[in-house]
Write a protein that holds these residues in place. Structure first.
Motif, PDB file in Angstrom:
ATOM      1  N   TRP A 168      55.683 -25.061  67.191  1.00  0.00           N
ATOM      2  CA  TRP A 168      54.616 -25.978  67.600  1.00  0.00           C
ATOM      3  C   TRP A 168      53.919 -26.555  66.368  1.00  0.00           C
ATOM      4  O   TRP A 168      52.730 -26.323  66.138  1.00  0.00           O
ATOM      5  CB  TRP A 168      53.608 -25.248  68.510  1.00  0.00           C
ATOM      6  N   PRO A 169      54.632 -27.325  65.547  1.00  0.00           N
ATOM      7  CA  PRO A 169      54.073 -27.798  64.274  1.00  0.00           C
ATOM      8  C   PRO A 169      52.841 -28.693  64.428  1.00  0.00           C
ATOM      9  O   PRO A 169      51.925 -28.612  63.616  1.00  0.00           O
ATOM     10  CB  PRO A 169      55.236 -28.546  63.617  1.00  0.00           C
ATOM     11  N   ASP A 170      52.822 -29.551  65.445  1.00  0.00           N
ATOM     12  CA  ASP A 170      51.669 -30.432  65.632  1.00  0.00           C
ATOM     13  C   ASP A 170      50.410 -29.626  65.928  1.00  0.00           C
ATOM     14  O   ASP A 170      49.329 -29.956  65.450  1.00  0.00           O
ATOM     15  CB  ASP A 170      51.919 -31.435  66.759  1.00  0.00           C
ATOM     16  N   LEU A 171      50.550 -28.597  66.702  1.00  0.00           N
ATOM     17  CA  LEU A 171      49.425 -27.722  67.023  1.00  0.00           C
ATOM     18  C   LEU A 171      49.055 -26.871  65.814  1.00  0.00           C
ATOM     19  O   LEU A 171      47.880 -26.734  65.468  1.00  0.00           O
ATOM     20  CB  LEU A 171      49.795 -26.838  68.222  1.00  0.00           C
ATOM     21  N   ALA A 172      50.053 -26.326  65.138  1.00  0.00           N
ATOM     22  CA  ALA A 172      49.821 -25.443  63.986  1.00  0.00           C
ATOM     23  C   ALA A 172      49.085 -26.162  62.850  1.00  0.00           C
ATOM     24  O   ALA A 172      48.261 -25.555  62.174  1.00  0.00           O
ATOM     25  CB  ALA A 172      51.141 -24.868  63.475  1.00  0.00           C
ATOM     26  N   GLU A 173      49.355 -27.447  62.669  1.00  0.00           N
ATOM     27  CA  GLU A 173      48.706 -28.157  61.560  1.00  0.00           C
ATOM     28  C   GLU A 173      47.206 -28.323  61.784  1.00  0.00           C
ATOM     29  O   GLU A 173      46.457 -28.559  60.836  1.00  0.00           O
ATOM     30  CB  GLU A 173      49.379 -29.497  61.297  1.00  0.00           C
ATOM     31  N   LEU A 197      47.856 -22.867  72.634  1.00  0.00           N
ATOM     32  CA  LEU A 197      48.736 -21.976  71.881  1.00  0.00           C
ATOM     33  C   LEU A 197      48.924 -20.652  72.615  1.00  0.00           C
ATOM     34  O   LEU A 197      50.034 -20.125  72.663  1.00  0.00           O
ATOM     35  CB  LEU A 197      48.177 -21.741  70.480  1.00  0.00           C
ATOM     36  N   LYS A 198      47.867 -20.132  73.186  1.00  0.00           N
ATOM     37  CA  LYS A 198      47.961 -18.868  73.927  1.00  0.00           C
ATOM     38  C   LYS A 198      48.987 -18.986  75.047  1.00  0.00           C
ATOM     39  O   LYS A 198      49.843 -18.122  75.214  1.00  0.00           O
ATOM     40  CB  LYS A 198      46.601 -18.475  74.486  1.00  0.00           C
ATOM     41  N   THR A 199      48.922 -20.058  75.803  1.00  0.00           N
ATOM     42  CA  THR A 199      49.872 -20.266  76.901  1.00  0.00           C
ATOM     43  C   THR A 199      51.302 -20.338  76.370  1.00  0.00           C
ATOM     44  O   THR A 199      52.215 -19.726  76.935  1.00  0.00           O
ATOM     45  CB  THR A 199      49.520 -21.556  77.664  1.00  0.00           C
ATOM     46  N   ALA A 200      51.499 -21.066  75.287  1.00  0.00           N
ATOM     47  CA  ALA A 200      52.840 -21.204  74.709  1.00  0.00           C
ATOM     48  C   ALA A 200      53.360 -19.871  74.188  1.00  0.00           C
ATOM     49  O   ALA A 200      54.509 -19.488  74.460  1.00  0.00           O
ATOM     50  CB  ALA A 200      52.814 -22.241  73.586  1.00  0.00           C
TER      51      ALA A 200
END
Length: 105
Positions: A47-52, A75-78
């Motif tokens: 999940w790079p877009d979220l991680a950034e 992120l928790k759901t993923a």
């Protein structure tokens, strides 16, 4: 549960206790250590877009992400869907390796 959202003095975080997860065997079979650093790498790859948009403070026994509460909830759901699925972890690791991504575990 091993994954939790926290709000302490207005700082939002998501933590995951590493070890004892359903997906650990798949991580070990791929030659990795199922620790906080591995899970941070998996999040950064999957999940790079979220991680950034997040900051990380992981350690050997725990994955930790800090950021906006809505991003952390996503992120928790993923992550919940992955830590319970050795097949999903195996797939992410295989895609990461074929793309040249290096886990820092």
């Amino acid at each position: 549960m091993t994954i939790s959202l926290h709000d302490i003095d207005g700082e939002h975080s998501l933590t995951l206790d590493a070890g004892g997860l359903a997906a650990d065997a798949a991580v070990v079979a791929a030659g990795h250590e199922p620790n906080g650093y591995f899970w941070e790498g998996l999040v950064r790859f999957a999940w790079p877009d979220l991680a950034e948009r997040l900051d990380f403070d992981s350690e050997a026994g725990m994955f930790c992400a800090v950021g906006d509460s809505s991003d952390l909830a996503r992120l928790k759901t993923a992550v919940e869907s992955v830590i319970t699925s050795p097949e999903a972890v195996h797939d992410i690791i295989a895609r990461a390796q074929s793309s040249g991504f290096a886990f820092d575990d």
